[in-house]
Structures are given as C-alpha cells and as structure tokens.
Design an enzyme around this catalytic site. Structure first.
Site, mmCIF file in Angstrom:
data_model
loop_
_atom_site.group_PDB
_atom_site.id
_atom_site.type_symbol
_atom_site.label_atom_id
_atom_site.label_comp_id
_atom_site.label_asym_id
_atom_site.label_seq_id
_atom_site.Cartn_x
_atom_site.Cartn_y
_atom_site.Cartn_z
ATOM 1 N N GLU A 1 33.235 56.828 44.199
ATOM 2 C CA GLU A 1 34.308 56.938 43.982
ATOM 3 C C GLU A 1 35.587 56.909 43.477
ATOM 4 O O GLU A 1 35.364 55.142 43.515
ATOM 5 C CB GLU A 1 35.776 57.913 45.264
ATOM 6 C CG GLU A 1 34.319 58.613 46.479
ATOM 7 C CD GLU A 1 35.163 58.912 47.301
ATOM 8 O OE1 GLU A 1 36.358 59.037 47.446
ATOM 9 O OE2 GLU A 1 34.605 60.005 48.412
ATOM 10 N N LYS B 1 38.529 54.434 42.198
ATOM 11 C CA LYS B 1 39.294 54.327 43.363
ATOM 12 C C LYS B 1 40.273 54.782 42.096
ATOM 13 O O LYS B 1 40.683 53.514 41.473
ATOM 14 C CB LYS B 1 39.064 53.139 43.172
ATOM 15 C CG LYS B 1 40.265 51.785 43.835
ATOM 16 C CD LYS B 1 39.996 50.757 44.741
ATOM 17 C CE LYS B 1 41.137 49.872 44.571
ATOM 18 N NZ LYS B 1 42.726 50.437 45.391
ATOM 19 N N ASP C 1 44.395 54.397 41.302
ATOM 20 C CA ASP C 1 45.751 53.287 41.378
ATOM 21 C C ASP C 1 46.910 54.361 41.710
ATOM 22 O O ASP C 1 47.340 54.726 40.551
ATOM 23 C CB ASP C 1 45.784 52.569 40.071
ATOM 24 C CG ASP C 1 46.610 51.474 40.312
ATOM 25 O OD1 ASP C 1 46.734 50.844 41.380
ATOM 26 O OD2 ASP C 1 47.378 50.454 38.940
ATOM 27 N N TYR D 1 40.684 62.204 48.649
ATOM 28 C CA TYR D 1 39.396 62.399 49.174
ATOM 29 C C TYR D 1 38.390 61.904 49.904
ATOM 30 O O TYR D 1 37.836 61.168 51.018
ATOM 31 C CB TYR D 1 38.741 60.833 48.282
ATOM 32 C CG TYR D 1 40.541 60.348 48.449
ATOM 33 C CD1 TYR D 1 40.020 59.219 49.206
ATOM 34 C CD2 TYR D 1 40.881 60.087 47.254
ATOM 35 C CE1 TYR D 1 40.870 58.100 49.481
ATOM 36 C CE2 TYR D 1 42.217 58.573 47.252
ATOM 37 C CZ TYR D 1 42.515 58.214 48.518
ATOM 38 O OH TYR D 1 43.155 56.659 48.619
ATOM 39 N N LYS E 1 36.929 45.963 42.302
ATOM 40 C CA LYS E 1 37.835 46.396 41.324
ATOM 41 C C LYS E 1 37.074 46.200 39.675
ATOM 42 O O LYS E 1 36.929 45.307 39.085
ATOM 43 C CB LYS E 1 39.278 45.774 41.633
ATOM 44 C CG LYS E 1 39.840 46.438 42.583
ATOM 45 C CD LYS E 1 41.471 46.719 42.794
ATOM 46 C CE LYS E 1 42.454 46.625 42.425
ATOM 47 N NZ LYS E 1 43.784 46.215 42.427
ATOM 48 N N CYS F 1 68.504 23.142 32.774
ATOM 49 C CA CYS F 1 68.909 24.420 31.735
ATOM 50 C C CYS F 1 68.706 24.292 30.526
ATOM 51 O O CYS F 1 69.851 23.353 29.759
ATOM 52 C CB CYS F 1 70.193 24.961 32.498
ATOM 53 S SG CYS F 1 70.543 26.007 31.415
ATOM 54 N N CYS G 1 72.490 25.353 28.867
ATOM 55 C CA CYS G 1 73.704 24.399 28.772
ATOM 56 C C CYS G 1 73.288 22.632 29.689
ATOM 57 O O CYS G 1 74.285 21.293 29.579
ATOM 58 C CB CYS G 1 75.167 24.897 30.577
ATOM 59 S SG CYS G 1 74.223 24.663 31.922
ATOM 60 N N CYS H 1 69.530 28.228 36.891
ATOM 61 C CA CYS H 1 70.722 27.175 36.230
ATOM 62 C C CYS H 1 71.919 27.617 37.538
ATOM 63 O O CYS H 1 72.784 29.020 37.971
ATOM 64 C CB CYS H 1 71.354 27.198 35.137
ATOM 65 S SG CYS H 1 72.785 26.770 34.675
ATOM 66 N N CYS I 1 77.309 28.400 32.482
ATOM 67 C CA CYS I 1 76.170 28.489 31.903
ATOM 68 C C CYS I 1 76.178 29.466 30.088
ATOM 69 O O CYS I 1 76.964 30.465 31.281
ATOM 70 C CB CYS I 1 74.986 28.277 31.889
ATOM 71 S SG CYS I 1 73.529 28.447 31.447
HETATM 72 S S1 IVH Z 1 38.921 55.291 50.801
HETATM 73 C C1 IVH Z 1 39.724 54.124 54.488
HETATM 74 N N1 IVH Z 1 38.367 55.954 48.481
HETATM 75 O O1 IVH Z 1 42.486 52.543 47.927
HETATM 76 C C2 IVH Z 1 40.865 53.815 54.187
HETATM 77 N N2 IVH Z 1 40.525 54.897 49.186
HETATM 78 O O2 IVH Z 1 42.119 49.599 47.860
HETATM 79 C C3 IVH Z 1 39.833 53.379 52.230
HETATM 80 N N3 IVH Z 1 42.134 54.762 47.580
HETATM 81 O O3 IVH Z 1 44.350 52.140 50.840
HETATM 82 C C4 IVH Z 1 40.300 54.729 51.990
HETATM 83 N N4 IVH Z 1 41.252 55.949 45.471
HETATM 84 O O4 IVH Z 1 45.107 53.766 48.837
HETATM 85 C C5 IVH Z 1 39.333 55.489 49.481
HETATM 86 N N5 IVH Z 1 38.592 57.540 46.395
HETATM 87 C C6 IVH Z 1 39.336 56.295 47.304
HETATM 88 C C7 IVH Z 1 40.423 55.631 46.794
HETATM 89 C C8 IVH Z 1 41.087 55.307 47.620
HETATM 90 C C9 IVH Z 1 42.075 54.905 45.308
HETATM 91 C C10 IVH Z 1 43.222 53.602 47.517
HETATM 92 C C11 IVH Z 1 43.501 54.229 48.794
HETATM 93 C C12 IVH Z 1 43.075 52.893 50.313
HETATM 94 C C13 IVH Z 1 42.753 51.516 49.172
HETATM 95 C C14 IVH Z 1 41.708 51.295 48.749
#
Ligand code: IVH
Length: 700
Positions: free
Chosen positions: A121, A123, A125, A244, A346, A440, A443, A458, A463
């Site tokens: 899936e 991830k 942010d 998710y 990541k 610094c 000054c 400083c 200053c």
């Molecule tokens: S699953 C069981 N699925 O990223 C704990 N987390 O680095 C894992 N996150 O804590 C959660 N996208 O806040 C899961 N598709 C995804 C996600 C996701 C973002 C976040 C989430 C998690 C952190 C893990």
C-alpha cells in the site's frame, strides 16, 4: 563506534542521542514544527538502535526507556483523552530493499511456507487517526497519542467533507465480497489525515500575511490543524482523510455479521464498499520479488496521488497469519510494539547535488546560532536552492561537512532545504574539517553551549544582531504589530543610530525620521503614529514581543490573564508562575530567569517610562466563583451538555481543561466517568457532580 569506547563514553553517547531524539519528537509530535528532515531523524534513530543493540549491558544500566522503543506522543492540552480499544502501534522505516527481504525471510521461517501473500500500500505521509463507527455511525476520532490513549478530535474530523457520517451497507459488487457489506456493531478504522500541496500553500500564504510562522510541510500543517481547539477554524482548512487499517472490531471481522473479511485485501475492499475514502491503489501479491516490483510501480505512480506518499507499507495479507506472528514486545512490555506482520519501506526524498561555497552563521533573537550552507544554486523539486540549513554544530561534525564539499541537499516538502550528506568521493584533497567558530559572528563574544541542548548561543545581551532580531520580533504582526516597521526600516533606524533597542521606538519623532527618506513626510508621520498607537497594545502581545524563551503567543496570553500588568509579571514568584495551568517548570523558570536579568529589568522600566501601558485582557468574570480555577469535565452529566457546562464555568471565570493534573481545582464527573475520575481521586482533586456544580454557580 570505535572499538575502544569505554562504557562511560558509550553511556553518555547513548544518553545524548536519546535526548536529541526526544527533543525532535517533541517538536514533531507536539509542536508540529520539526527541525530536521524525516530522513535525518530516521538516521538518528537508526544510529541509536544500532548502538543500543550492540551494547545491551550499558542500556540496561541506563534504565530509562529508549525512544527507540516508544511511539511519539502527540497528546496536547485542551482535548479529552480517550483510550484506544486496540492499541495504535507504529512501524520502523527502512530505506533498504535488503531489509524487506529479511522481513520476508523471518515470516517464511515463522509460518513455515515460502508462498506468502502480501499487500503493498502507499505509505501516506499524514497524521495517524483512529475512527470509531458504531452500527455504521461515525462516533469518534482519536489521535494516536502515546499509542494507548489519544486526543478526541471528533469535532475537527467532522469537518472533513469526504468522510461519511454513516457507512453504506449496499452490496459492493466486488469479487472479494460475497456477503452484503453491513458494518459491524463497533469498528475502529485507522488512517491518515492529510493536506494537499495546494491547500498547504494557500494557508501558509495566509500565515505569513498574519505574521505567524509558516508550516514546514503539509504534514505538519495537517497535524497542527487537527489540534486546533476551534472546529470552526478547522473547517476553513481543507483536511482530507484516507483509511487503511483495522483496530478493534466487534464482533470479530471474520464473523458473517461483521462483514466477513479475513485479510487486509478484503478489508480494503470492504472499506471502499462502505463508502470510505481509501488508497487509490494497492497491490495484492505473492512472494517478496513481487512485493519489490509493486513498490517500484508505486514509486512511478505516487506523484499523481492526492496524498503525499513517502513510501510503501507491506503487510502480510491473511489476518490469521498476522495473528500467528503477532507483535514485538507482546506479552512482556506493558504495550504492544510494532507488528511483525508489516514493514514500512520509505522512498528517499527529492535530492540534488551541489557544492558548499561557504558556511555562514545566523544569529537569532535568543542568541541561538544556526549554521547555514551557502550553495552553488541548484534546481530542486521545482525551485532554485541557494542556501540550506546545517542545523547545528553537532550535525556538521556528525556529517563532517566542509566548505568546498559536494553535498546532497534534500527537500521533502519542507520549505527550508537541508544538507543531508557529503559526497566524500568528490571532496577536494586540500579540504579541512570545519571548525565551528568559538565567537559570535556579529559581536565577537565567545559562544556558550545551550544547557542540555545542541545549540551554541551568543550570550552577549547587547549583541547587535540579537538586538536587530528582537526589535523585528517585537514589531512583527505576531507580537505588537507595528504597521510599517519591517526588517528594512529596523535596519535603517539602527544604522542611523536612531534606536538601540525596543524602548527607543517610542521616543522617535517625525523630525528624526524626515531626513531618512526623500519626501518622507507622510511616511514619517504614519510611522510615528503607528508606534504611538501601540503604547496600549494588548498586554499579551507586549509579553510575546519581549522574546522570553519558551513563551509564545499562548503562554503570553496565560501570563497576561494571570498577572494583568508588566509590573506584576516582572515581580511574580516562580511559584505563582508554575501555578498557571499548562505551565511546566521549564517555562516558569524561563520567565523568572528572564525577568531576573538586570538588562531585562532595565528594558521593562524603559518601556514603562516611555508610556507603554499595555491593555490587560477584559475582566468580565474576575468576580466569578471559578475565577482563576481550572476545571475538568468528564462523563455525561444528567442535564447539561459538555458545551453548556463549559460555557457556564467560563462565564463564572473558570477555565476548562482536557486533562487532570495537580493544578486542577475541580473535576466535574457524570455518568461513565473513567480514567479522569480515577486520576482526580488519586490526586485528591475535589470531585463535583452536576448538582454541586450548579450549587457553586448559584453561590450556595
Ligand atoms: S499500517 C500496525 N498502512 O505510517 C501499524 N500505516 O510508519 C502500521 N501509515 O503508524 C499501520 N500509510 O501512521 C499502515 N498504508 C499504511 C500507512 C501507514 C501511512 C503511517 C501510520 C503508521 C506509520 C508507519
């Protein structure tokens, strides 16, 4: 780590890394104002984890819990705390495909089969959130908090338009779902709240106009927004959500009546059938090679997604297999740690290579010195970058950054790019390690290391650079807001020696200003008028403008409410300051220390002598029975809603807080009051019922 490191240097190294990480956690989770990039943070955490893993004896001797073993804590004042039915864990990040293979190998071993089904899936942010739906109705949204207990942000989450208040239960027509998708009695659904780039830029432009600090990136803005106490303001910012994950579910998810899902992929399909916003795409694959191929596909697609996607989360698909492998720390620790059935990968953020022409130091108004790399201009994520932060002396030393080095600069949605790495292969032969100046740059005063911190300061109160920044701060929109007194004019006034500090502003005359600009009559008149008008600025703005470390707008407002004049604040005892709800020892001490300094006493006296008489906040309820008192509401009162009770308390001069502490004066408890009531009892805080509350309000 060199082989000859002694235990004591090891211990201090571990302690120092822990403190550094804790400080970054505080800035990221609580203040939503991180100082370093996610990548740098992950590196620090990884360095600590490696160090701790290699030296278990030293770690045991240290005792305290390592941040490696903790999720951050986002809980903040003003929210009701709610326990998650099922703890919210997090995942360690990896940037390395090899570690994904290791993850797969561990699962193969644990489950005794090579043929494992995974989901891959995006991830997202964003900011983690847990939603509760009861019989299909949205009832609650809670932040991760410390993983066990988070802040109730239901009212704020209700402003998200795409989130249905009621789950759809029509048949989905999806192959994965045979039965009708009726929602279970109770389900916790996990996801991320996020903000699009466009909205991020729109709000940051408004922030800057208002003189408020800009948010570093969309994630921090989203985090800051869900923690606003006024849902009406939240509604003016466009938050979005994507779901998710599964938390608690009653009856169990594979029961027919719960919807009959038994895997992450069927759960995803079910979320969609219920009408919830879900990820644009996920992959259901078998084996680790297919996982890696899916991640590559995701990398190619992710920039087109609505939400910022910084990686992939790989999950074992079958819930039954997830249960078998379980969580790290299960059984031994008080709380579950990360799941063994998931792994976060990541993507490295956008980076560019360039050269450091020089390293300059910026002196802030508190005296903190920030090193900045002046770069050969380079195009990065759509903008030309000429400067990047080097954070602090420790970071320069850790990365061994030198003038003339070719470096990688990174911008992961942040406004300020950062130097992340030196390309050692391109280092000139004659380069020398960077020596952080001992004095610094403005000054010449020897710099001193911030107590318990990483910054060099400083310490010269006179200053010129600090003075310049302080005057700018005092006049800024966020503080006293003097119209027409920006950086440029402050510089001009200083260079013409018309001012030496803030109080001098109030003595400026039109005659002094006239010669500074060609036909400057109107300008001079307006500026003098604008300054004069601020003699009676709100007290909190003046307090904020003083630039006391730890005191931002919110703390300044508390101080103004409590002490009502500069004179009273200057004389307040440490004890009186600590009594203010929400003030820790650190903030209180910072205030007291600031006013103890002779130079600051002179400053205050000069302000007063210049006729500055700031306006204290309105005193509408000073005579109320709850004046100066902090109350906490918990449980359901028989005839008053929460809002009604809060309004009545505030009308009587009281303040309603979200959490019980030693400083709480009363806890008003109704039916089904839980942990707050217990805490009140254990702290000996007076507990009132609705009748007691009404009696006190009636003056009985
Ligand atoms: S699953 C069981 N699925 O990223 C704990 N987390 O680095 C894992 N996150 O804590 C959660 N996208 O806040 C899961 N598709 C995804 C996600 C996701 C973002 C976040 C989430 C998690 C952190 C893990």
């Amino acid at each position: 780590m060199s082989a000859d490191a002694t235990p004591s240097t090891l211990a201090s190294q571990i302690t120092r890394l822990r403190a550094e990480i804790a400080a970054h956690d505080e800035r990221y989770y609580r203040q939503a104002q991180p100082e370093i990039s996610d990548f740098d943070y992950d590196q620090l955490k990884r360095a600590l984890a490696d160090l701790e893993a290699a030296h278990p004896a030293e770690v045991a001797a240290l005792g305290a819990v390592s941040p490696v073993r903790r999720v951050g804590d986002d809980r903040s004042e003003g929210f009701t705390r709610v326990k998650h039915r099922f703890g919210m864990t997090t995942l360690d990040n990896t940037y390395d495909a090899g570690e994904l293979r290791d993850f797969h190998a561990r699962l193969v071993k644990a489950l005794g089969t090579e043929d494992l089904a995974y989901t891959v899936e995006p991830k997202i942010d964003g900011v983690a959130v847990s939603l509760t739906y009861e019989n299909g109705h949205f009832t609650r949204a809670v932040t991760r908090g410390d993983g066990e207990e988070g802040d109730d942000i239901t009212a704020n989450v209700r402003t998200i338009r795409a989130l249905p208040a009621l789950l759809a239960s029509a048949p989905s027509g999806d192959d994965l779902l045979a039965a009708e998708a009726a929602p279970p009695q109770l389900i916790e659904i996990r996801g991320e709240i996020f903000m699009r780039d466009e909205e991020f830029r729109r709000i940051n432009a408004l922030q800057e106009e208002a003189g408020e600090p800009a948010y570093a990136n969309p994630r921090n803005l989203a985090a800051g927004t869900i923690k606003l106490l006024d849902p009406a303001i939240v509604a003016t910012r466009k938050l979005e959500i994507v779901l998710y994950g599964l938390g608690a579910c009653e009856p169990a998810p594979d029961a027919e009546s719960a919807g009959g899902f038994d895997s992450q992929s069927s759960f995803q399909a079910r979320l969609r059938a219920w009408g919830l916003p879900v990820v644009e795409k996920f992959w259901a694959v078998r084996g680790v090679e297919a996982v890696l191929a899916s991640i590559a596909e995701l990398d190619a697609l992710r920039r087109g997604f609505a939400y910022p996607t910084d990686g992939a989360v790989v999950k074992l698909d079958a819930f039954a297999q997830q249960r078998v492998v379980g969580y790290r720390g299960e059984g031994q620790a008080a709380r579950k740690l990360s799941p063994r059935w998931a792994c976060a990968y990541k993507f490295a953020p956008d980076r560019a290579e360039t050269r450091i022409l020089s390293i300059t130091l910026q002196v802030g108004r508190t005296g903190a010195v920030t090193p900045v790399a002046e770069l050969e201009p380079v195009l990065l994520a759509g903008t030309t970058v000429k400067r990047a932060t080097l954070h602090n002396a420790d970071e320069i030393a850790r990365k061994d950054v030198r003038v003339g080095d070719t470096v990688l600069v990174e911008k992961a949605g942040e406004i300020i790019p950062a130097v992340v790495e030196v390309v050692l292969a391109k280092r000139p032969a004659d380069s020398a390690a960077y020596v952080f100046p001992s004095d610094c740059p403005a000054c010449g005063t020897p710099l001193a290391r911030e107590e318990g911190g990483v910054k060099w300061m400083c310490v010269n109160p006179d200053c010129p650079e600090k003075i310049r920044r302080r005057i700018e701060h005092f006049a800024s929109k966020a503080c006293v807001d003097i119209d027409g007194l920006g950086e440029e004019i402050v510089d001009l006034l200083l260079s013409k020696k018309l001012i030496r500090g803030v109080p001098d502003l109030f003595h400026l005359t039109q005659g002094q200003l006239l010669p500074l600009k060609k036909s400057g009559e109107v300008w001079a008149g307006n500026l003098v008028k604008a300054i004069a008008a601020r003699r009676t600025a709100d007290l909190w703005r003046v307090i904020h403008g003083l630039g006391i470390p730890q005191v931002g707008a919110a703390a300044a407002k508390d101080l103004a409410r409590r002490f009502r004049s500069l004179e009273a604040l200057a004389e307040a005892s440490l004890n009186e300051i600590i009594q203010i709800d929400g003030f820790g020892e650190k903030t209180a001490e910072s205030v007291r220390t600031w006013f103890n300094q002779p130079a600051h006493r002179v400053l205050v006296a000069e302000l007063l002598a210049a006729g500055v008489t700031p306006a204290p906040p309105a005193l509408a309820h000073a005579g109320g029975v709850f004046a100066g008192k902090t109350l906490v509401l918990t449980g359901t009162l028989p005839s008053l809603s929460r809002e009604e009770a809060q309004a009545m308390i505030e009308a009587a001069g009281g303040k309603v807080s979200g959490s019980v502490s030693k400083k709480t004066h009363y806890v008003v408890a109704g039916a089904e009051a839980g942990s707050k009531l217990e805490k009140a009892r254990s702290l000996g805080v007076t507990v009132l019922n609705e009748g007691d509350l009404r009696a006190l309000l009636a003056g009985a």
